[in-house]
Design an enzyme around this catalytic site. Structure first.
Site, PDB file in Angstrom:
ATOM      1  N   HIS A   1      83.994   6.069 -31.347  1.00  0.00           N
ATOM      2  CA  HIS A   1      84.979   5.193 -32.001  1.00  0.00           C
ATOM      3  C   HIS A   1      86.332   4.837 -30.768  1.00  0.00           C
ATOM      4  O   HIS A   1      86.628   6.092 -30.101  1.00  0.00           O
ATOM      5  CB  HIS A   1      85.776   5.526 -33.177  1.00  0.00           C
ATOM      6  CG  HIS A   1      84.722   5.012 -34.394  1.00  0.00           C
ATOM      7  ND1 HIS A   1      85.170   4.925 -35.640  1.00  0.00           N
ATOM      8  CD2 HIS A   1      83.446   4.923 -34.418  1.00  0.00           C
ATOM      9  CE1 HIS A   1      83.917   4.796 -36.299  1.00  0.00           C
ATOM     10  NE2 HIS A   1      82.983   4.603 -35.637  1.00  0.00           N
TER      11      HIS A   1
ATOM     12  N   GLU B   1      89.622   5.174 -31.316  1.00  0.00           N
ATOM     13  CA  GLU B   1      90.456   6.658 -31.658  1.00  0.00           C
ATOM     14  C   GLU B   1      90.104   7.584 -31.150  1.00  0.00           C
ATOM     15  O   GLU B   1      90.799   8.560 -30.505  1.00  0.00           O
ATOM     16  CB  GLU B   1      90.771   6.661 -33.310  1.00  0.00           C
ATOM     17  CG  GLU B   1      91.192   5.576 -33.930  1.00  0.00           C
ATOM     18  CD  GLU B   1      90.211   4.798 -34.452  1.00  0.00           C
ATOM     19  OE1 GLU B   1      89.128   4.366 -33.804  1.00  0.00           O
ATOM     20  OE2 GLU B   1      90.240   4.200 -35.623  1.00  0.00           O
TER      21      GLU B   1
ATOM     22  N   CYS C   1      89.046   4.914 -39.800  1.00  0.00           N
ATOM     23  CA  CYS C   1      88.049   5.108 -40.812  1.00  0.00           C
ATOM     24  C   CYS C   1      88.474   6.725 -41.297  1.00  0.00           C
ATOM     25  O   CYS C   1      89.132   7.586 -40.436  1.00  0.00           O
ATOM     26  CB  CYS C   1      86.545   5.033 -40.233  1.00  0.00           C
ATOM     27  SG  CYS C   1      86.004   6.320 -38.984  1.00  0.00           S
TER      28      CYS C   1
ATOM     29  N   CYS D   1      87.831   9.134 -38.022  1.00  0.00           N
ATOM     30  CA  CYS D   1      88.931   9.194 -37.195  1.00  0.00           C
ATOM     31  C   CYS D   1      90.352   9.737 -37.483  1.00  0.00           C
ATOM     32  O   CYS D   1      90.956  10.542 -37.016  1.00  0.00           O
ATOM     33  CB  CYS D   1      89.004   7.573 -36.737  1.00  0.00           C
ATOM     34  SG  CYS D   1      87.621   7.006 -35.621  1.00  0.00           S
TER      35      CYS D   1
END
Length: 149
Positions: free
Chosen positions: A52, A54, A82, A85
Site C-alpha cells: 500500500h 502508506e 486501512c 497501514c
C-alpha cells in the site's frame, strides 16, 4: 497552508498509481519540511498485498532516515489508511497522519475504527482529515468509474 502543499505531493503519487492500473492512493512522509519517504499503491504490480502507499512511504522514509522510528514525521495520504497501514503507522511512531478522503468501508483512523489514536496502544498520533478531500475523492471515483465501464 503546508498541509495542502504536502497533500498535493501525495496526489501526484496517486496519479502514478492510477497510471499503472493500481488503486490511486499516494503518500509522502514529511520530516523537517522535506519529503523523506514516498509511496503509491503497488499491490497489483508487485503481487504484494502489503504494498500500500502508506507502507511504501514508511519503508522509504525508514531507509532514508536510517531508522525504523519516524517520531517527528508526518504521513500525508490521499485515502484513509486501512487496519494494516494504521498498525504500521503506530509501530513507526509517526507524529501525525494527514488524510485526504475518508474510507467508510475499511478506514482505520476514524471511519470504522481509530487505531492510531487508541489509548489501548503504546503510541498515539494526531489525525487531520479532509485535506484536499475533493481532489482525493475525484481521482478515486474516476478510477472506479472507469473500472465499472
Amino acid at each position: 497552508m503546508r498541509h495542502e502543499h504536502w497533500m498535493a505531493e501525495a496526489l501526484a503519487f496517486a496519479e502514478r498509481a492510477r497510471d499503472t492500473g493500481e488503486v490511486p492512493v499516494g503518500a509522502v512522509v514529511v520530516c523537517n519540511e522535506r519529503i523523506v519517504g514516498q509511496g503509491w499503491n503497488q499491490s497489483v504490480g508487485k503481487r504484494d498485498p502489503t504494498a500500500h502507499a502508506e507502507i511504501n512511504a514508511i519503508r522509504d522514509a525508514g531507509k532514508k532516515l536510517d531508522n525504523y522510528r519516524l517520531n517527528d514525521c508526518s504521513l500525508y495520504v490521499t485515502l484513509e489508511p486501512c487496519v494494516m497501514c494504521a498498525g504500521a503507522i503506530v509501530h513507526a511512531r509517526l507524529a501525525t497522519v494527514v488524510i485526504g478522503a475518508r474510507d467508510a468501508k475499511v478506514g482505520a483512523t476514524g471511519s470504522i475504527v481509530n487505531l492510531v489514536e487508541s489509548p489501548l496502544l503504546n503510541h498515539q498520533c494526531k489525525v487531520i482529515a479532509g485535506v484536499l478531500e475533493d481532489q482525493c475523492k475525484t481521482i478515486l471515483q474516476g478510477f472506479f468509474r472507469g473500472k465499472r465501464q
